[in-house]
Write a protein that holds these residues in place. Sequence first.
Motif, PDB file in Angstrom:
ATOM      1  N   LEU A 146     -20.050  -3.980   2.012  1.00 41.39           N
ATOM      2  CA  LEU A 146     -20.752  -4.748   3.429  1.00 41.39           C
ATOM      3  C   LEU A 146     -20.720  -3.640   4.253  1.00 41.39           C
ATOM      4  N   CYS A 147     -19.908  -2.357   4.399  1.00 38.06           N
ATOM      5  CA  CYS A 147     -20.289  -1.478   5.404  1.00 38.06           C
ATOM      6  C   CYS A 147     -19.959   0.050   4.712  1.00 38.06           C
ATOM      7  N   VAL A 148     -20.764   0.870   5.369  1.00 41.80           N
ATOM      8  CA  VAL A 148     -20.666   2.474   5.056  1.00 41.80           C
ATOM      9  C   VAL A 148     -20.589   3.142   6.196  1.00 41.80           C
ATOM     10  N   GLU A 149     -20.016   4.283   6.067  1.00 42.26           N
ATOM     11  CA  GLU A 149     -19.958   5.226   7.245  1.00 42.26           C
ATOM     12  C   GLU A 149     -20.137   6.820   6.559  1.00 42.26           C
TER      13      GLU A 149
ATOM     14  N   VAL B 121     -14.063  -6.243   4.527  1.00 45.33           N
ATOM     15  CA  VAL B 121     -14.133  -5.250   5.370  1.00 45.33           C
ATOM     16  C   VAL B 121     -15.552  -5.274   6.103  1.00 45.33           C
ATOM     17  N   LEU B 122     -15.601  -5.408   7.280  1.00 43.41           N
ATOM     18  CA  LEU B 122     -16.995  -5.871   8.152  1.00 43.41           C
ATOM     19  C   LEU B 122     -17.440  -4.694   8.804  1.00 43.41           C
ATOM     20  N   SER B 123     -16.643  -3.804   9.157  1.00 43.32           N
ATOM     21  CA  SER B 123     -17.253  -2.646  10.183  1.00 43.32           C
ATOM     22  C   SER B 123     -16.228  -1.413  10.003  1.00 43.32           C
ATOM     23  N   ILE B 124     -17.008  -0.295   9.882  1.00 45.07           N
ATOM     24  CA  ILE B 124     -16.478   0.958   9.818  1.00 45.07           C
ATOM     25  C   ILE B 124     -17.109   1.795  10.823  1.00 45.07           C
ATOM     26  N   ASN B 125     -16.494   2.343  11.641  1.00 43.63           N
ATOM     27  CA  ASN B 125     -16.924   3.433  12.644  1.00 43.63           C
ATOM     28  C   ASN B 125     -16.204   4.503  12.759  1.00 43.63           C
TER      29      ASN B 125
ATOM     30  N   ILE C 150     -11.672   0.498  12.045  1.00 49.66           N
ATOM     31  CA  ILE C 150     -12.006  -0.627  10.727  1.00 49.66           C
ATOM     32  C   ILE C 150     -11.575  -1.928  11.364  1.00 49.66           C
ATOM     33  N   GLY C 151     -12.486  -2.981  10.938  1.00 53.85           N
ATOM     34  CA  GLY C 151     -12.305  -4.382  11.065  1.00 53.85           C
ATOM     35  C   GLY C 151     -12.657  -5.080   9.988  1.00 53.85           C
ATOM     36  N   ALA C 152     -11.566  -6.374   9.747  1.00 58.77           N
ATOM     37  CA  ALA C 152     -12.016  -7.222   8.554  1.00 58.77           C
ATOM     38  C   ALA C 152     -12.025  -8.651   9.051  1.00 58.77           C
ATOM     39  N   ALA C 153     -12.449  -9.243   7.923  1.00 60.22           N
ATOM     40  CA  ALA C 153     -12.823 -10.748   8.192  1.00 60.22           C
ATOM     41  C   ALA C 153     -11.612 -11.338   8.351  1.00 60.22           C
ATOM     42  N   ASP C 154     -10.462 -11.139   7.895  1.00 56.11           N
ATOM     43  CA  ASP C 154      -8.954 -11.808   8.275  1.00 56.11           C
ATOM     44  C   ASP C 154      -8.471 -11.431   9.576  1.00 56.11           C
TER      45      ASP C 154
END
Length: 1205
Positions: free
Chosen positions: A1077-1080, A1120-1124, A1132-1136
């Motif tokens: 779902l996300c790559v950096e 895992v929804l976001s990687i910055n 990093i942020g996740a759906a839970d």
Amino acid sequence: MGRAARLFEYLVVCGIGPEIRTLDGGRGYQGSSVLYLPSLLDQYPPSNHSLYPPPPPQLPTCVLPAGVEFYLSGYNYDDPSTHPRSYPIVLTEGDGSKIYVSCIAFRDPVCEDIAEAYQISANSYADKCICLVSRSPSFGILREALEEIYELCFSSSGSSKPLWDVIAYMVSCVPLPNPGKERVLFSVENSLLAVEVPPKDGLPHADVSFQHLVQCLDVDNFIKLFTSVLLERRILLRSNKYSLLTLASEAICHLIYPFRWQHVYIPLLFFSGVDYIDAPTPYMMGLHSGVDTAGLMMDGVVIVDLEHNRVTTTEEIPDVPEPEYNLLRDEIIKLLYPNLVGIDQMKNIPGPNHSDQWPRTGNRPWGEDHDIQLRLIFLKFFSSILGGYRNFIENTATQVFNAQAFLKMRSRATSQPPDPMITQFLESQGFMDYLERGLGSEESSNNLLDKMQDAIGRGQNPLSILPSPPEEPEIITVSDTGAGIKGTGTGTKYCYDRFPATIRSEEQEEKRKQLLASASGALEYSGKLSNSPSVVGGRDSSLSPRERAAERERMVLDIKVKLQGLWLRLLKLGATDDPLSSFEYGTILALIESDAEGIGGSGFVECIREHIHSGWSCHLTEEQFIAVKELLKTAIARAISRNDMATTRDALEVSAEMFKKDINNVPDYVERHLRSISIWEELRFWEGYFDYLMDRFSSRSANYAALVTTVLIIVATHMAGLGLPDTDAWFMVETIAGKNNIGYKHMIKLRGYLSHIRQLCIGYWGLYSVKSQSLTSYGLPSPRSQDVTDDSQQPAEASGVGRSWVQSMFSRETKSRGRSFRNWGSDSGNVGASESGTPKKQPHTNFRMLRGHSGAVTALHCVTRREVWDLIGDREDAGFFISGSTDCTVKVWDPSLRGSELRATLRGHTGTVRAINSDRSKIVTGSDDKSILVWDKQTTQLLEELKGHGSQVSYSRMLSGERVLTASHDGTIKMWDVRTDTCVATVGRSSSAILCVEYDDSTGILAAGGRDAVATIWDIRAGRQMHKLVGHTNWIRTIRMVGDTVVTGSDDWTARMWSVSRGTCDAVLACHAGPVLCVEYSVSDKGIITGSTDGLIRFWENDEGGIKCVKNVTLHSSSVLSINANDHWLGIGAADNSMSLFNRPQERLGGLSGTGSRMAGWQLYRTPLKSVAMVRCVTSDLERKRICSGGRNGQLRLWDATINI
């Protein structure tokens, strides 16, 4: 008569019982404007009948899907809203079998004792439902019999027997007819009813009319729905009529015969279960059109509006190939409109032996003949698209079907490339299930598809495949055996003003009184029972111990039986099946997650344990092993939340057995994930486990000290397998030993055992990486740096700190546990200390809940310093967060204003906001309403509305020169000039919806990906397409472009690294167990970080001749929804709703030699305790160490980690 031979299983009454609860769980009566949970009031056979199991526990909720409502008036002939409603429902059990229920819902007076106890107005009414339950799909006779019961109850002439005696006779005595051979006659009072079942060698019994479905949908939409079901999409039927939802669902399931729907099937979804629609696995559900679904994603769901003849979806549905489509369409039209089709034909065409394949129906009303013809039309369709399929079944034990060879054969025959619709159908679980059932089974001799193909090949009438009309069936008359009971022959008549209750036993009556007394606070009654310890306010306490035990035993047995069947079916999945998307996996997961008492989790663990003890060798495919691991993780997480030590302990032992016996040695071990649980750090768990082992030890005559020492060695073995540091393990072993008065000799023996713990770890768990510690200097950390990676270790936790990263998520402020017990929130037992041993200042964390949205948060954007920096310096809006929601609003938040963060609300969109971006002076937003709005950041005024996209906007970005770049699900990327309010150019086009875009404004290079699984690169300044990057096999969800490198993540579980200049794939990153779902891309390291639905974060690094995973962090338990990332920080942020902040110390930058791992230098700095919420989007402000998440509840959760560098 045996239970299996009865036509009717139960008659059940549901409504308001003595314990009233709202749909939200509130206790007591809260007014007539609130909806309440229905309860099971009465049933026959009674609940204490030993031969019959209880009805399904979800029955009351399903038969009254909207809940129970209170009214001031009852039935009124002139008011249709008060009339009774009759409708069928279908329930599906865990093993896939169906239960058919006919319901009549009506207004019935509230019982006087309930009204008095809850102070409900006198003469009030409430919804009540009577239900007739059967295993036979005989909807017609179920409805007729139930309506006779209802009319008999409220008949002015009354009945000759008590109503429940009539019900008992009907339920107990009416047998299920022998298919095709018997017709059963029985009576309800003076009404004679008949039931028969068609023979088994014809089409399956379908006691539904297909007329409703073909009347609600035109032919094209009808075929589109049929195709969606065949390809196993997520399907949601909408109507304001309960009956239509159930009958349409059953009809479409019969039309795909000989195939069967293999996934979640809920024809009538109860209103409070609307969240089920967001399930990622295929399903077929029916939902009342009055239920609001605005807050749900609905992405890819096929929505079938039966009221308005509409079929809509955001996901492309492949068309039925030619010539089958036109043939199917023409046959359906000929059946529906025979006079219109044959309007130019003569009535009598001369010529010998002229006859139609189908009987002429003319203007006759729709009947059983029409149903049969429609089913044969679709069976003929299957025989056409699967022509010759039997030649491609390899006659082996597994009946493998060679799909590729079949598609090649069909392509040669049609001179067309392989058709997407047939390709997807051959991969469906329905087709695989058909192959498993077909050859070598009882169904092979009655395979109507094969018979149809043979009949068409011989030029025979398709009707010839059906069995000849049976002889006149034998008539079986059921006499009323209760003719001699009271009231019969005496002229007594029984009349009712409400549906009567059964005669309650003394125990049931006492229980009812206790509940009502508790509700009303009746002092007189409670005074009489003040000495009874069982009378308290709660529901469970009102039950006798025997009742509680019996109720729990029934519930446990029901769940365990379902789990056993699902577990065995999960193990039987073929090599081509995906266990994570299977019906079995989804149902087991639902049983574990929805069970508040933990029966599902403990039952699943016990199910595996019993299977192992029965001789199972634990041989699993890699996909099955991952599925079992995920189920065990969920069961353990639930057990920990309930402090259920026994289930956690059992899961540990089961997983150890599976790991030791599994020969595949897959890279994602169950044990590794078990080690990531916080319960192992707690002394209370090990004390409980020690007591458990002592109780189990059979040699009670052994020396007590030796017995305790032996048990402690077993405990220490488990501790070692879980990766506990030696000092922590020794502290707990020493504590337990001290409490059991173990002498110094045995303590020396234990300490010597622990000195060899490394070898025992390997023997117990196999080779794996643990924290590097010196074995010679026991209890002291190794001087070797914990960040150095050993290439010989597994990449998943190569740095040896994976478990500590996980532990920090669960870390709590704990007091010192003794001289040898360190803080668990560390990487090596001493995080927060510098290399010289000087303690660092621990970061202060702070959370804020930002409330303002009334719908789910669907888009989040952080205003970065780079966006707003100018010659003057930083602007005050650097660090602002901007959110969009399903409530169609955009909100601007200023985290620096603690307590009043909301700066502005932007209103203008009429659909869900999906995309947000900004620059120094403007905010640009995109929405499902197909528009792009440009706002003034200072005044919050709407400046421009840009229209031109044909579908929802998925991407928006402000560019220099007053330009806006947008992308949409219509497959276009457009450039806009804000000053002229016009679209300057369509700079890119795709064959499907665009989901992700990256643009480099300095070079004019644009990269985009979407549902066509192709990433495309354009040079928009030159006005040309540079490359099409082909390689992914499923949707591209995320894309990142830095310099000459593009990284994409896809639903095919892989990420890929591409070269912009060459247009080639440089590497495939394939280690995830779910969509990426996300790559950096880390510029300084030239490395890649990926996040997936499997909850893993993987760090990838360029190696000689390729790229490898150097670190795998099992920190999050959901997607895992976001990687910055920037040079030093990673958010990093996740759906839970879990978040994490990683740091790479500055002194390490540039100091790593070629022999070290650069990407492994990232260390977890902080992760907060997560709260319960479902997160839709996450963004990070790394400059200020903030991470913000947006949830389905409309709230933003802002985490501010203030860190002194």
